[in-house]
Design a protein around this motif. Sequence first.
Motif, PDB file in Angstrom:
ATOM      1  N   ASP A 140       9.683  14.055  63.910  1.00 56.88           N
ATOM      2  CA  ASP A 140      11.108  14.106  63.565  1.00 56.88           C
ATOM      3  C   ASP A 140      11.336  14.564  62.130  1.00 56.88           C
ATOM      4  O   ASP A 140      12.306  15.237  61.831  1.00 56.88           O
ATOM      5  N   GLN A 141      10.411  14.166  61.245  1.00 61.10           N
ATOM      6  CA  GLN A 141      10.594  14.530  59.844  1.00 61.10           C
ATOM      7  C   GLN A 141      10.510  16.046  59.652  1.00 61.10           C
ATOM      8  O   GLN A 141      11.195  16.619  58.817  1.00 61.10           O
TER       9      GLN A 141
ATOM     10  N   ASN B 152      13.756  17.523  60.995  1.00 59.90           N
ATOM     11  CA  ASN B 152      14.774  17.192  60.007  1.00 59.90           C
ATOM     12  C   ASN B 152      14.687  18.148  58.811  1.00 59.90           C
ATOM     13  O   ASN B 152      15.703  18.673  58.343  1.00 59.90           O
TER      14      ASN B 152
ATOM     15  N   ASN C 143      17.484  20.683  57.514  1.00 58.30           N
ATOM     16  CA  ASN C 143      17.988  20.680  56.133  1.00 58.30           C
ATOM     17  C   ASN C 143      17.860  22.052  55.495  1.00 58.30           C
ATOM     18  O   ASN C 143      18.768  22.513  54.801  1.00 58.30           O
TER      19      ASN C 143
ATOM     20  N   ALA D  73      22.937  10.329  48.367  1.00 57.10           N
ATOM     21  CA  ALA D  73      22.627   9.564  49.576  1.00 57.10           C
ATOM     22  C   ALA D  73      23.129  10.233  50.849  1.00 57.10           C
ATOM     23  O   ALA D  73      22.538  10.077  51.901  1.00 57.10           O
ATOM     24  N   SER D  74      24.224  10.980  50.769  1.00 60.74           N
ATOM     25  CA  SER D  74      24.760  11.546  52.005  1.00 60.74           C
ATOM     26  C   SER D  74      24.098  12.878  52.321  1.00 60.74           C
ATOM     27  O   SER D  74      23.755  13.643  51.422  1.00 60.74           O
ATOM     28  N   THR D  75      23.925  13.145  53.599  1.00 60.62           N
ATOM     29  CA  THR D  75      23.256  14.378  54.008  1.00 60.62           C
ATOM     30  C   THR D  75      24.077  15.597  53.601  1.00 60.62           C
ATOM     31  O   THR D  75      23.605  16.486  52.891  1.00 60.62           O
TER      32      THR D  75
ATOM     33  N   THR E 287      15.959   9.065  50.090  1.00 58.35           N
ATOM     34  CA  THR E 287      15.426   7.866  50.730  1.00 58.35           C
ATOM     35  C   THR E 287      15.261   8.049  52.244  1.00 58.35           C
ATOM     36  O   THR E 287      14.346   7.511  52.846  1.00 58.35           O
ATOM     37  N   GLU E 288      16.188   8.790  52.852  1.00 54.05           N
ATOM     38  CA  GLU E 288      16.119   9.032  54.299  1.00 54.05           C
ATOM     39  C   GLU E 288      15.672  10.462  54.589  1.00 54.05           C
ATOM     40  O   GLU E 288      15.935  10.982  55.661  1.00 54.05           O
ATOM     41  N   HIS E 289      15.049  11.120  53.622  1.00 57.81           N
ATOM     42  CA  HIS E 289      14.686  12.542  53.719  1.00 57.81           C
ATOM     43  C   HIS E 289      15.909  13.409  54.004  1.00 57.81           C
ATOM     44  O   HIS E 289      15.794  14.454  54.636  1.00 57.81           O
ATOM     45  N   GLN E 290      17.062  12.966  53.514  1.00 53.39           N
ATOM     46  CA  GLN E 290      18.294  13.674  53.903  1.00 53.39           C
ATOM     47  C   GLN E 290      18.365  15.082  53.318  1.00 53.39           C
ATOM     48  O   GLN E 290      19.099  15.914  53.831  1.00 53.39           O
TER      49      GLN E 290
ATOM     50  N   GLN F 116      15.235  16.726  52.341  1.00 52.22           N
ATOM     51  CA  GLN F 116      13.872  17.257  52.263  1.00 52.22           C
ATOM     52  C   GLN F 116      13.793  18.586  53.015  1.00 52.22           C
ATOM     53  O   GLN F 116      14.181  18.667  54.178  1.00 52.22           O
TER      54      GLN F 116
END
Lengths: 294, 271
Positions: free
Chosen positions: A62-63, A66, A70, A149-151, A243-246, A248
């Motif tokens: 999933d990473q 993701n 991104n 913090a927000s995507t 923090t959430e790989h938002q 990456q």
Amino acid sequence: MSNVDAKISPYLFVAPFFVLFAAVGLFPLLYTAYVSLFDWEVGADEPGFIGLENYRTLFEDDQFWNALFNTFSIFVLSSVPQIVIAVVIAALLNANLRARTGWRMGVLLPYVASLVALTIIFGNLFGPQYGLVNDVLGIIGIDPIDWQASTFGSHVAIASMVNWRWTGYNALIILAAMQAIPRDVYEAALVDGASALRRFFSITLPMLKPTLIFVIVTSTIGGLQIFTEPKLFEPSGGSGGGTEHQYQTVVLYLYQSAFQGLDLGYASAIAWVLFLIVIAVAGLNFFITRRAVR
Amino acid sequence: MMKRPSFTIYGILGAFVLGSAFPFYWSFLVASRDNSVLTGDFTLIPGGNFFSNAARVFDTVPFWKALGNSFVVSGTVTFSVVLLSTLAGFAFAKLRFRGRGVLFLFVVATLAVPTQLGIIPLYMAMAEFGWAGRLEAVIVPNLVTAFGVFWMRQYLLDAIPDELVEAARMDGCSLWRAFWHVALPAARPAAAMLGVFTFMQSWNDFLWPLVVLNADNPTLQIALEKLQSGYYVDYSLVLAGTTLATVPVLIVFLVLGRQIVAGVMQGAVKG
């Protein structure tokens, strides 16, 4: 002697390029494919051959998906506004300005700045607590946005760095293409009574098509490999991309896997997949441009 | 004579240029103040702490060493790229040899190849050679570019008449001497342009130096990264660093800006 010189020298002249390019460019790329077939940890004695296992893991990771999302999201947010604004700025620069070179230098200023320095500066401007952007938004009555913090917020912030750096540069490339459009085409349109706006949409824009495709493709190839901006966006942010790989990106994930996860095999699989994507995009462009030029 | 444009056009362009310059000024602004006053107020007047913040930069990272390293790396890379590109470009443009077409096609085909993605084997090789942490590691992989060869070849195609190379050969001049006395002087404008862009690219390089260099022997970009990656971020310190690193670039831009603009407009760089 002279004959030998004529036969041999040309090869000696091109040899340094080919030898060095093969050693530091081509070979590492190909060897990346080889490494990707192994369970290859930094410092491990005997890397074990595992076939396509790294790829199997990758496609279920999933990473990775993701990071791919991104990368494309940041790319779209940066390329679309960038090209629209660059065309507008180019059109304005194409007017008969006083101090022409001065204006051109002015729009190119961000391009010469160090990417690292300006990413750090933008990280400060988009700071969630005391950042200038949120302060200014506050004045016009918009609640502060957590740009880290927000995507979507982080993608906008990172895209704005890309836009800030490249818009003026692309404007100059487009300007050069505008100046190559023959003047008599415009004069004929003028005689026919076409308005300035009409001339822009019916003559300038179609004539710019090959250049615009070139600009889009070079920014795609660069955009797919974006690294510095997401790496340094958040101070002390590490390589996770938030923090959430938002935020990456693929290259950031590659970096994290290879040099923090120390899993060289897996990171090579990431590199190779990205390589194929870049080549596919470049190849696609090749065919589109050929058709556009004809 | 075309008519002069309206004030609106100057207004929009002016706003765009101000926006382009603003982050630089902001960096200086934060660097000139004291970290404690940063909260919430944003006057655009600089404070008086720039030099004390700059001094703290020198205490925190090896700034001068990083600056020197950046000069050594970018200078060496630029010299090599320009020389080897001109040499190969000359051969492709003006000399006849078997396989020329195929070899040049190869150069063109590699223009779009993202060699940056080969960093993992490159890293393994550097570890093997014991070059990790040393400047060789960031110099050697960048000694040639396909773009440089392509750029010099395109320029030399028209810049040197074929007869000139022929005449030099008739006079018993070796090809090396023909390169040195005919091609090199003729290549100067394009070589200068290639040099400026190669230098800038090398100066700004980040991913690969971050992989192979360490905090004790950094380039400027890596030193900046170390300033920012501390546990607690002191922005008046970090942005003093970015301001210091930006000053030399701005000076170069003021001196060479006209040529850089011309180079971009001639398509001197790929993105």
